[in-house]
Scaffold this motif. Sequence first.
Motif, PDB file in Angstrom:
ATOM      1  N   ASP A 180      20.506 -47.372 -18.722  1.00  0.00           N
ATOM      2  CA  ASP A 180      20.189 -46.249 -17.838  1.00  0.00           C
ATOM      3  C   ASP A 180      18.759 -45.761 -18.076  1.00  0.00           C
ATOM      4  N   ALA A 181      17.831 -46.720 -18.015  1.00  0.00           N
ATOM      5  CA  ALA A 181      16.407 -46.404 -18.120  1.00  0.00           C
ATOM      6  C   ALA A 181      15.677 -47.221 -17.064  1.00  0.00           C
ATOM      7  N   LEU A 182      14.426 -46.904 -16.840  1.00  0.00           N
ATOM      8  CA  LEU A 182      13.632 -47.662 -15.875  1.00  0.00           C
ATOM      9  C   LEU A 182      13.438 -49.091 -16.357  1.00  0.00           C
ATOM     10  N   ASN A 183      13.384 -50.032 -15.406  1.00  0.00           N
ATOM     11  CA  ASN A 183      12.980 -51.381 -15.771  1.00  0.00           C
ATOM     12  C   ASN A 183      11.462 -51.482 -15.653  1.00  0.00           C
ATOM     13  N   ARG A 184      10.910 -52.674 -15.786  1.00  0.00           N
ATOM     14  CA  ARG A 184       9.455 -52.829 -15.791  1.00  0.00           C
ATOM     15  C   ARG A 184       8.829 -52.339 -14.487  1.00  0.00           C
ATOM     16  N   ILE A 185       9.468 -52.665 -13.347  1.00  0.00           N
ATOM     17  CA  ILE A 185       8.929 -52.242 -12.051  1.00  0.00           C
ATOM     18  C   ILE A 185       8.979 -50.723 -11.923  1.00  0.00           C
ATOM     19  N   GLY A 186      10.137 -50.161 -12.257  1.00  0.00           N
ATOM     20  CA  GLY A 186      10.287 -48.712 -12.156  1.00  0.00           C
ATOM     21  C   GLY A 186       9.344 -47.966 -13.087  1.00  0.00           C
ATOM     22  N   PHE A 187       9.157 -48.492 -14.291  1.00  0.00           N
ATOM     23  CA  PHE A 187       8.266 -47.830 -15.242  1.00  0.00           C
ATOM     24  C   PHE A 187       6.827 -47.860 -14.735  1.00  0.00           C
ATOM     25  N   ALA A 188       6.411 -49.005 -14.169  1.00  0.00           N
ATOM     26  CA  ALA A 188       5.050 -49.116 -13.645  1.00  0.00           C
ATOM     27  C   ALA A 188       4.823 -48.122 -12.509  1.00  0.00           C
ATOM     28  N   GLU A 189       5.824 -47.939 -11.635  1.00  0.00           N
ATOM     29  CA  GLU A 189       5.686 -46.976 -10.543  1.00  0.00           C
ATOM     30  C   GLU A 189       5.599 -45.548 -11.077  1.00  0.00           C
ATOM     31  N   SER A 190       6.433 -45.232 -12.065  1.00  0.00           N
ATOM     32  CA  SER A 190       6.391 -43.885 -12.650  1.00  0.00           C
ATOM     33  C   SER A 190       5.071 -43.648 -13.368  1.00  0.00           C
ATOM     34  N   LEU A 191       4.567 -44.680 -14.022  1.00  0.00           N
ATOM     35  CA  LEU A 191       3.277 -44.566 -14.698  1.00  0.00           C
ATOM     36  C   LEU A 191       2.162 -44.324 -13.686  1.00  0.00           C
ATOM     37  N   MET A 192       2.278 -44.960 -12.529  1.00  0.00           N
ATOM     38  CA  MET A 192       1.279 -44.760 -11.485  1.00  0.00           C
ATOM     39  C   MET A 192       1.272 -43.312 -11.012  1.00  0.00           C
ATOM     40  N   GLU A 193       2.459 -42.745 -10.838  1.00  0.00           N
ATOM     41  CA  GLU A 193       2.547 -41.353 -10.406  1.00  0.00           C
ATOM     42  C   GLU A 193       1.996 -40.417 -11.486  1.00  0.00           C
ATOM     43  N   GLU A 194       2.303 -40.720 -12.756  1.00  0.00           N
ATOM     44  CA  GLU A 194       1.758 -39.913 -13.848  1.00  0.00           C
ATOM     45  C   GLU A 194       0.236 -39.979 -13.869  1.00  0.00           C
ATOM     46  N   THR A 195      -0.302 -41.167 -13.603  1.00  0.00           N
ATOM     47  CA  THR A 195      -1.755 -41.335 -13.593  1.00  0.00           C
ATOM     48  C   THR A 195      -2.396 -40.491 -12.504  1.00  0.00           C
ATOM     49  N   ARG A 196      -1.735 -40.432 -11.332  1.00  0.00           N
ATOM     50  CA  ARG A 196      -2.261 -39.581 -10.244  1.00  0.00           C
ATOM     51  C   ARG A 196      -2.306 -38.121 -10.685  1.00  0.00           C
ATOM     52  N   GLN A 197      -1.240 -37.666 -11.317  1.00  0.00           N
ATOM     53  CA  GLN A 197      -1.194 -36.272 -11.762  1.00  0.00           C
ATOM     54  C   GLN A 197      -2.258 -35.987 -12.821  1.00  0.00           C
ATOM     55  N   ILE A 198      -2.455 -36.957 -13.718  1.00  0.00           N
ATOM     56  CA  ILE A 198      -3.473 -36.789 -14.760  1.00  0.00           C
ATOM     57  C   ILE A 198      -4.863 -36.678 -14.141  1.00  0.00           C
ATOM     58  N   THR A 199      -5.112 -37.503 -13.117  1.00  0.00           N
ATOM     59  CA  THR A 199      -6.409 -37.494 -12.451  1.00  0.00           C
ATOM     60  C   THR A 199      -6.686 -36.137 -11.815  1.00  0.00           C
ATOM     61  N   VAL A 200      -5.636 -35.511 -11.262  1.00  0.00           N
ATOM     62  CA  VAL A 200      -5.792 -34.212 -10.602  1.00  0.00           C
ATOM     63  C   VAL A 200      -5.900 -33.084 -11.618  1.00  0.00           C
ATOM     64  N   SER A 201      -5.018 -33.122 -12.618  1.00  0.00           N
ATOM     65  CA  SER A 201      -4.916 -31.991 -13.550  1.00  0.00           C
ATOM     66  C   SER A 201      -5.870 -32.084 -14.733  1.00  0.00           C
ATOM     67  N   GLY A 202      -6.310 -33.306 -15.053  1.00  0.00           N
ATOM     68  CA  GLY A 202      -7.179 -33.465 -16.216  1.00  0.00           C
ATOM     69  C   GLY A 202      -6.430 -33.449 -17.528  1.00  0.00           C
ATOM     70  N   SER A 203      -5.100 -33.506 -17.482  1.00  0.00           N
ATOM     71  CA  SER A 203      -4.299 -33.513 -18.699  1.00  0.00           C
ATOM     72  C   SER A 203      -4.292 -34.915 -19.302  1.00  0.00           C
ATOM     73  N   GLU A 204      -3.524 -35.102 -20.360  1.00  0.00           N
ATOM     74  CA  GLU A 204      -3.494 -36.377 -21.065  1.00  0.00           C
ATOM     75  C   GLU A 204      -2.061 -36.714 -21.454  1.00  0.00           C
ATOM     76  N   ARG A 205      -1.745 -37.997 -21.460  1.00  0.00           N
ATOM     77  CA  ARG A 205      -0.433 -38.486 -21.893  1.00  0.00           C
ATOM     78  C   ARG A 205      -0.644 -39.550 -22.960  1.00  0.00           C
ATOM     79  N   THR A 206       0.411 -39.838 -23.683  1.00  0.00           N
ATOM     80  CA  THR A 206       0.403 -40.933 -24.649  1.00  0.00           C
ATOM     81  C   THR A 206       1.474 -41.932 -24.242  1.00  0.00           C
ATOM     82  N   MET A 207       1.063 -43.172 -24.025  1.00  0.00           N
ATOM     83  CA  MET A 207       2.034 -44.208 -23.692  1.00  0.00           C
ATOM     84  C   MET A 207       2.322 -45.041 -24.939  1.00  0.00           C
ATOM     85  N   VAL A 208       3.588 -45.157 -25.237  1.00  0.00           N
ATOM     86  CA  VAL A 208       4.032 -45.829 -26.455  1.00  0.00           C
ATOM     87  C   VAL A 208       4.860 -47.048 -26.068  1.00  0.00           C
TER      88      VAL A 208
END
Length: 601
Positions: A150-178
């Motif tokens: 019950d977690a994202l697969n590789r495709i789903g994770f890449a899409e979620s990461l893309m959305e996170e990247t958009r938010q980071i670009t707008v907000s200027g915040s930072e995330r850590t990917m592990v």
Amino acid sequence: MREQTVRIPDGDTEAQDIDFLWSAIDEVLIVAITDAKGVITHVNDRFCHISGYNRHELIGNTHRILNSGYHSPAFFRSLYNTISHGQIWRGKICNRAKSGALYWVATTIIPRMDEAGRIQSYIAYRFDVTPLVDARNKMKQLARRDPLVDALNRIGFAESLMEETRQITVSGSERTMVMIDLDGFKEVNDIYGHDAGDTVLVEIVERLRQFAGQDAIIGRLGGDEFAVILEDSCPPGKIEACLKRMLALIERPVLIGETGVSVSAGIGYTHINRTVAAVQQSLKDADLALLQAKQEGGERIVAFTPSLRSRARQHQMLMGQARLAIERGEFELYYQPVIDLTKGCVTFCEALLRWHHPQLGLLTPVAFSDVFSDFQMGVELGRLVRETVVRDLAEWSENGLYDGGVALNLCVADFGADGLADELCRLTREYAVAREKVKIEITETIFLGAGRSDRVRREIDRIARAGFPVAFDDFGTGYASISHLRELPLSHIKIDRSFIANIKDDARDLAITSGLIGLAQGIHLSVVAEGVETVDQLRVLDDLGCTECQGFLFARPVPAARVPEAVRQACLVLQDFRQSRATKRGLLPKRREVGAEYGGQ
């Protein structure tokens, strides 16, 4: 597309037909009529039912009352531009009912115009397609999730990461990917079964949620590889300590029935910020850090640095050059004699791979060891080495230049699939070379890896039963070399050069070497000492009863054409050594000419 003006025919029959037609439409379609400005002037019962509004709430209003917020302003501008020019618009619209629930309608909007072409009103016919859209969305969701954990697969994770990247670009915040790779998971599957392995995977994801939060973006990217995007769990400057807690949580035993099983993990991570906008690049960066963690050994936490990317590029460049090198014939085998101290002649030469690099010159395997990390490249080079060795043996024998054997080293890739023994048998048969002249050298590293050990042992047994001698290389440096002496069909062991270098001056190295030679002799194995470079080292080894020696003292590795010369040199060095020792003992044997007994002429 323009609609012609609709005229109602005269007569009661025609009017009844029109009434019947509208009744039928009301039973099937969701209908709304608006004036030219978009104000609702009529809705049917089905419209009221699906929207949850009564007629009084709808009439006099516009369709903005149903706006779900799903569509962009550009979507509605395009729609209005179409119908305001007298054209029919078709598409799907997501609306919001009075209750707040979303519903989807397949919509057709038809402009109604007078004879002058002026728009009088718009008629919208709709079908409820909510079940269809929901089903498609569910299928899309399933295609992006791993149902086991019950977690994202590789495709789903890449899409979620893309959305996170958009938010980071707008907000200027930072995330850590592990990124996390489990160690020991394959053993759990092998020992306890796949159901137990599934339990471990499910538990690992649950622990990652416990650590990162229930809403954290967590993906299972492969069999036992996971990724997590951390938002607030690890404050800046404390990421290493934070990830150590994550690692400790992962390594806690998982209960399988009444048995607790444990896995460890390697962790690689990278920071995602405005400067790292490419999703694929951030995935690659974290993956490079994870790869470095795995190369450094288990339970490591490695941060991405630009040097890792540079190293990866160099590796890719090296791999490309190596592929071309195979095609161009830049790889060549050199041979180093191994002299038998008891027989006084060279019985084997070790085959050593060299690369004539067009820019860097002659390279030893130390300089291109990364090439063997690529499985397919390792397979190709292994086949090249084996065929070249057998062909050279055949040519030497046919020309009477050298009648000894050759020892060749095997790597992990050589055991990637069954059939190695069959290949060796085929080669020796085709070139008419005796199998006892092809010695196989193995190291402990070929046994390392989940599920590999048993397959490697079976293939080595087949090789030995087929008549090929087997030697254990770098003996004494592995963690389980003694057990291999009992379990493997060996004829020789090779003592690692690290014990020989200081054998004259280091009492521990002397004691270890003496013990290894005594152990081998006790179970009737021949002993080859590697890295013999001085007469003093040879003297000690001779006194200890070592049977064979190899090193620069006797000869350096040489191309195939110079093997007879190197063999003669090695024999002369040993003869001089024997004469020197005999002289000191008062014996003066006559120096013999080097003949067939010293490797062949």
